[in-house]
Design an enzyme around this catalytic site. Structure first.
Site, PDB file in Angstrom:
ATOM      1  N   ASP A 123       0.836  -1.193   0.000  1.00 16.27           N
ATOM      2  CA  ASP A 123       0.000   0.000   0.000  1.00 16.27           C
ATOM      3  C   ASP A 123       0.871   1.243   0.000  1.00 16.27           C
ATOM      4  O   ASP A 123       0.696   2.179   0.742  1.00 16.27           O
ATOM      5  CB  ASP A 123      -0.947   0.006   1.195  1.00 16.27           C
ATOM      6  CG  ASP A 123      -0.200  -0.107   2.522  1.00 16.27           C
ATOM      7  OD1 ASP A 123       1.032  -0.238   2.485  1.00 16.27           O
ATOM      8  OD2 ASP A 123      -0.853  -0.036   3.554  1.00 16.27           O
ATOM      9  N   SER A 654     -13.071   4.138   2.723  1.00 19.86           N
ATOM     10  CA  SER A 654     -14.313   3.499   2.283  1.00 19.86           C
ATOM     11  C   SER A 654     -15.533   4.315   2.669  1.00 19.86           C
ATOM     12  O   SER A 654     -16.468   4.475   1.876  1.00 19.86           O
ATOM     13  CB  SER A 654     -14.414   2.090   2.881  1.00 19.86           C
ATOM     14  OG  SER A 654     -13.406   1.251   2.364  1.00 19.86           O
ATOM     15  N   ASN A 860      -6.468  -0.969  -2.275  1.00 16.76           N
ATOM     16  CA  ASN A 860      -6.163  -1.329  -0.896  1.00 16.76           C
ATOM     17  C   ASN A 860      -7.094  -0.763   0.160  1.00 16.76           C
ATOM     18  O   ASN A 860      -7.197  -1.324   1.246  1.00 16.76           O
ATOM     19  CB  ASN A 860      -4.727  -0.895  -0.559  1.00 16.76           C
ATOM     20  CG  ASN A 860      -3.696  -1.612  -1.388  1.00 16.76           C
ATOM     21  OD1 ASN A 860      -3.627  -2.831  -1.382  1.00 16.76           O
ATOM     22  ND2 ASN A 860      -2.897  -0.863  -2.126  1.00 16.76           N
ATOM     23  N   TYR A 861      -7.772   0.346  -0.117  1.00 16.80           N
ATOM     24  CA  TYR A 861      -8.501   1.025   0.942  1.00 16.80           C
ATOM     25  C   TYR A 861      -9.998   1.190   0.705  1.00 16.80           C
ATOM     26  O   TYR A 861     -10.762   1.255   1.660  1.00 16.80           O
ATOM     27  CB  TYR A 861      -7.872   2.398   1.198  1.00 16.80           C
ATOM     28  CG  TYR A 861      -6.462   2.312   1.703  1.00 16.80           C
ATOM     29  CD1 TYR A 861      -6.183   1.638   2.882  1.00 16.80           C
ATOM     30  CD2 TYR A 861      -5.401   2.863   1.002  1.00 16.80           C
ATOM     31  CE1 TYR A 861      -4.890   1.523   3.357  1.00 16.80           C
ATOM     32  CE2 TYR A 861      -4.103   2.758   1.453  1.00 16.80           C
ATOM     33  CZ  TYR A 861      -3.853   2.093   2.641  1.00 16.80           C
ATOM     34  OH  TYR A 861      -2.578   1.969   3.103  1.00 16.80           O
ATOM     35  N   ILE A 862     -10.441   1.297  -0.533  1.00 19.23           N
ATOM     36  CA  ILE A 862     -11.871   1.447  -0.817  1.00 19.23           C
ATOM     37  C   ILE A 862     -12.489   0.069  -0.951  1.00 19.23           C
ATOM     38  O   ILE A 862     -12.020  -0.753  -1.751  1.00 19.23           O
ATOM     39  CB  ILE A 862     -12.092   2.264  -2.104  1.00 19.23           C
ATOM     40  CG1 ILE A 862     -11.588   3.701  -1.930  1.00 19.23           C
ATOM     41  CG2 ILE A 862     -13.566   2.280  -2.489  1.00 19.23           C
ATOM     42  CD1 ILE A 862     -11.612   4.526  -3.203  1.00 19.23           C
TER      43      ILE A 862
END
Length: 905
Positions: A123, A654, A860-862
């Site tokens: 990430d 998110s 990686n994050y949403i």
């Protein structure tokens, strides 16, 4: 929350903050600093800090010494300056994770199986100056409001139930984790996903894995049907479409394993049976031809084959100036090269006399470079058939390693190839760049496989380091590399069940944080004014991690690891304060990449940082000297099992994306407009989460090409409108002269240049078509066409040039095509104008992304289910957002959401 003062201090070197903050000291920090407190401006290499600002900069002391420690750092500048050797970088990155296991204990011992249960995705990101502050505040308020609502529902659900209860046989023994926990499904297809808070030990945890087995929070029991033998019943399965992979063979009829439809049972045992074929080693080294030599001080030298291979590593990459011209790269390579020479008997000239290689500057790798460059060119010049044959051979060689049998299911293996030897490059200004990566031998590799499976054979004459049967680990093979002492693992592919389950857990944990975020923020805002220094430092750190996506940071082994920094390990010189509430961060972050950001913080946070930097602290001292990452994560786990600092990144990304997508109104839009809307939301998330990339060297060229494409289409529009006039001259009066005017972006010089381009493009197409037709004739054994046929065909290009010349002179364009009509041409004009709008949207999108890394947040994050919902809601093919690789990785998200367009994070 209780103080963590009784815990061991993070670091005892340097000056330590007082245990308590007195009221007099606290009050003194409210007074704005005067001009006498302003230190010397930062070096420009550490960021754009300007000396013409009258607002004082505060670093905790009235006067500041020179930034000696910062001056030793060589940040990678955009002008491409080569790196310089520094004392600060006499360390190496051992582990990029946020783990809190001391480096010394990890560097020498292979990790336990549970430490390697799931490998995490990269990430990598670099901070971007804070933007969209107002929008972030409104989103934070919405998050707190939703958290309160969820908590209220949870409390309501805990009230005593009426006497008459309808028994739910499906999960009557399962404890409720939320108001509607009993009704929630794992995949959230009904709009609410089951909480994953019951599972503490997962891939995102920052708690040392060795300690989890002894002190983990008890898991919530989930009742599932079991057979008399204690085994789980077969999973739900759905038919899958025929596979296009020829390696599937008899497994084409295999049903899809829908693991996301299953109850969240204890998964400490990863597999019951495991079969695989081990690893694929790189090919052996091919010696250089006898006429290709390394030259030292003008003398060609003979080397042992091992030393020759190492020399070839450097020689083959002479065209990579960024590396080979870097003094640190050169120094590290030369030191390792001399070690190899010493071990293999050194270098000799043609007469056999020893040549003492002492100076790097006298080495000449040109012959080696020319040889490898020639091989590269010959590879590119191979025929289509040769390339196809080579690919077929490569596929045949790799086929046995590409898949494994995991509990009887066929799963794709991710990285089954052992890395070839070469020179280590590293990211950022890595202190070990240029060192020799040694060839990995079978004797270094540990194989993990089922007890009843056949152990793969090592290469002839070799043996494996060890063979184990650990069904709590998900890796298939493991070895330790020589540069940083890090362990490398062969894992399942991104689309595998194991990786998918890890992703789902990560996002479900972030969803669970929604319930607790209001309480966490309320508590740390209160503790920002705590009397206890430990409490105040912890609250300030959580604030920075939550609001500005700082990494938590972890302990460093000064002897073995590069001095990379996170929030908890920030030092005095990494933070500069500018009145009234601006904080400037400047340090080497993950992968030795520079983190530079100027942010505006709450006044209390600004005051706290001033307290933490108060004299007698100086450069080299820790800001958060009464806080460690493990202490911080232990504190966070009091709110929610498994909560660590890194979960905030996933949650904030998110939740923000969900809010932004919900704000988009359903209305008529083109496909390009829909895609741009999604990318705009993704971009805002990337900015809010501080994901940045360097503007690529080719960006301007790419934007220029898009601009030329738009101009070319505008020219087509003009020519088509002129054709309409050719068919009906009265249209000029009917539609107005402005309708037929040339676009102001197009001038006569550009038109002439473009016409010449179109003529040459036509010639090239004719030439290629002629060559292709002749190749087909030759392959079929027929007589090829003579050159005069090519000349005849090229007359079409000559005719096009004459037509443009005539149009330029007469300012008229004759209608083209079969039976042209005004209606047909006008319809064509509308199509071209639509293409122009599409490309303009693409250009705006690309230009907006030049400094923002959308991929980091999207991958990686949403939560990928948000992307699937958007695609469903606005009728956009998921292929527009996820590449084939990502569609395989997020197969669980696509299938679990299905056609639902109401799912919420």
């Amino acid at each position: 929350m209780s103080s963590d003062d009784d815990m061991p201090l993070a670091r005892t070197n340097g000056h330590l903050s007082a245990e308590k903050i007195s009221k007099s000291e606290d009050g003194s920090m409210d007074i704005d600093s005067d001009s006498n407190m302003r230190p010397a401006p930062l070096s420009i290499r550490n960021g754009p800090i300007y000396d013409d600002d009258d607002t004082p900069l505060v670093n905790g002391n009235g006067k500041r010494k020179s930034r000696s420690s910062v001056g030793k750092v060589n940040y990678h500048e955009s002008d491409g300056e080569a790196g310089r050797s520094t004392k600060r970088h006499k360390k190496a990155v051992v582990d990029d994770s946020d783990s809190d296991v001391p480096i010394k204990s990890r560097a020498r011992l292979p990790p336990a199986a549970d430490e390697t249960a799931v490998a995490e995705d990269s990430d990598d990101d670099i901070p971007l100056n804070k933007k969209l502050v107002d929008k972030r505040k409104s989103i934070d308020k919405a998050a707190e409001k939703e958290a309160k609502s969820l908590r209220a529902s949870e409390l309501k659900a805990k009230k005593p139930t009426p006497k008459k209860v309808i028994k739910d046989e499906s999960d009557d023994d399962a404890p409720l984790s939320g108001a509607k926990s009993r009704k929630r499904s794992v995949n959230g297809t009904n709009g609410k996903a089951k909480s994953s808070s019951a599972k503490q030990a997962d891939s995102d945890s920052d708690t040392p894995m060795r300690k989890k087995g002894k002190a983990a929070t008890p898991r919530a029991k989930v009742k599932t049907e079991q057979t008399s033998s204690g085994k789980k019943p077969p999973a739900k399965k759905a038919k899958k479409e025929p596979s296009e992979d020829p390696a599937d063979g008899e497994d084409d009829d295999e049903e899809e394993y829908r693991w996301w439809d299953q109850a969240n049972a204890d998964d400490s045992i990863k597999w019951q049976s495991l079969e695989h074929n081990g690893v694929l080693f790189p090919p052996e080294y091919e010696p250089l031809p006898k006429n290709v030599k390394l030259v030292y001080n003008g003398t060609p030298v003979n080397l042992h084959i091992e030393a020759e291979e190492v020399a070839g590593f450097f020689g083959a990459m002479l065209n990579s100036a960024h590396n080979v011209e870097n003094p640190v790269f050169q120094k590290n390579f030369f030191n390792d090269f001399k070690d190899v020479l010493k071990r293999t008997g050194g270098a000799k000239d043609r007469q056999g006399a020893k040549v003492d290689i002492k100076e790097f500057s006298k080495l000449d790798f040109q012959q080696i470079f020319d040889y490898y460059q020639g091989k590269s060119e010959s590879r590119k010049a191979r025929s289509k058939d040769e390339k196809a044959a080579e690919k077929a051979e490569k596929d045949k060689l790799e086929a046995p390693y590409m898949y494994c049998k995991w509990d009887g299911r066929k799963e794709k293996v991710g990285n089954f190839r052992v890395e070839p030897p070469g020179l280590f490059r590293g990211r950022g200004e890595h202190p070990k760049t240029g060192k020799v990566k040694l060839r990995v031998m079978p004797e270094q590799i540990t194989i993990n496989i089922g007890k009843d499976a056949q152990v793969p054979r090592p290469p002839e004459g070799h043996k494996w380091k060890a063979v184990q049967h650990d069904n709590k680990a998900t890796w298939l093979a493991m070895w330790q590399e020589n540069i940083n002492g890090a362990y490398k693992y062969v894992m399942l592919g991104a689309q595998s069940t194991v990786k998918g389950q890890a992703d789902l857990k990560k996002f479900e944990k972030a969803r669970e944080l929604k319930k607790h975020i209001a309480k966490i923020r309320k508590d740390y805002e209160r503790d920002l004014k705590a009397d206890s220094m430990a409490d105040r430092q912890r609250a300030t750190a959580v604030y920075l991690i939550d609001r500005f996506a700082l990494r938590a940071g972890n302990e460093k082994d000064a002897e073995n690891e590069a001095e990379t920094v996170g929030c908890c390990s920030l030092k005095f010189e990494h933070v500069t304060l500018r009145e009234p509430n601006t904080v400037i961060f400047d340090f080497l972050g993950k992968d030795s990449i520079r983190f530079y950001d100027e942010v505006t913080v709450d006044r209390q946070v600004f005051k706290n940082l001033r307290v933490f930097k108060k004299s007698p602290k100086k450069e080299g001292d820790d800001i958060f000297d009464r806080l460690t990452t493990s202490q911080l994560n232990k504190h966070l786990s009091n709110y929610m099992p498994g909560l660590t600092a890194k979960v905030f990144r996933t949650y904030n990304a998110s939740f923000t994306m969900c809010r932004l997508l919900n704000e988009i109104k359903e209305e008529e839009r083109t496909m390009a407009e829909k895609i741009k809307l999604y990318n705009d939301c993704n971009r805002e998330v990337a900015i809010l989460c501080n994901h940045k990339r360097t503007v690529g060297a080719s960006h301007e060229a790419q934007m220029g090409k898009l601009a030329d494409r738009i101009k070319a289409l505008k020219y087509q529009v003009w020519r088509n409108k002129q054709m309409m006039l050719d068919l009906d001259s009265k249209l000029k009066k009917k539609k107005g002269a402005a309708f037929f005017e040339l676009d102001p972006d197009l001038d006569e010089a550009w038109i002439l240049e473009h016409q010449n381009f179109l003529v040459e493009e036509q010639r090239t197409k004719i030439q290629k078509k002629f060559e292709k037709d002749n190749q087909k004739l030759q392959e079929s054994g027929e007589k090829i066409m003579p050159d005069k046929e090519l000349k005849e065909r090229l007359k079409d290009a000559d005719e096009l040039a004459k037509k443009y010349k005539k149009e330029n002179k007469s300012k008229k364009v004759e209608a083209e095509g079969k039976a042209p009509t005004v209606e047909k041409i006008e319809a064509n004009v509308k199509k071209i104008e639509e293409r122009i709008r599409t490309i303009e949207l693409q250009a705006a999108d690309r230009d907006g992304n030049k400094e923002v890394a959308l991929g980091t947040s999207k991958i990686n994050y949403i939560d990928p289910r948000l992307t699937v919902v958007f695609a469903n809601k606005f009728n956009v093919p998921i292929e527009k957002f996820f590449s084939k690789t990502l569609r395989e990785k997020f197969h669980w998200a696509i299938k679990s959401v299905g056609e639902d367009d109401e799912w919420q994070f």
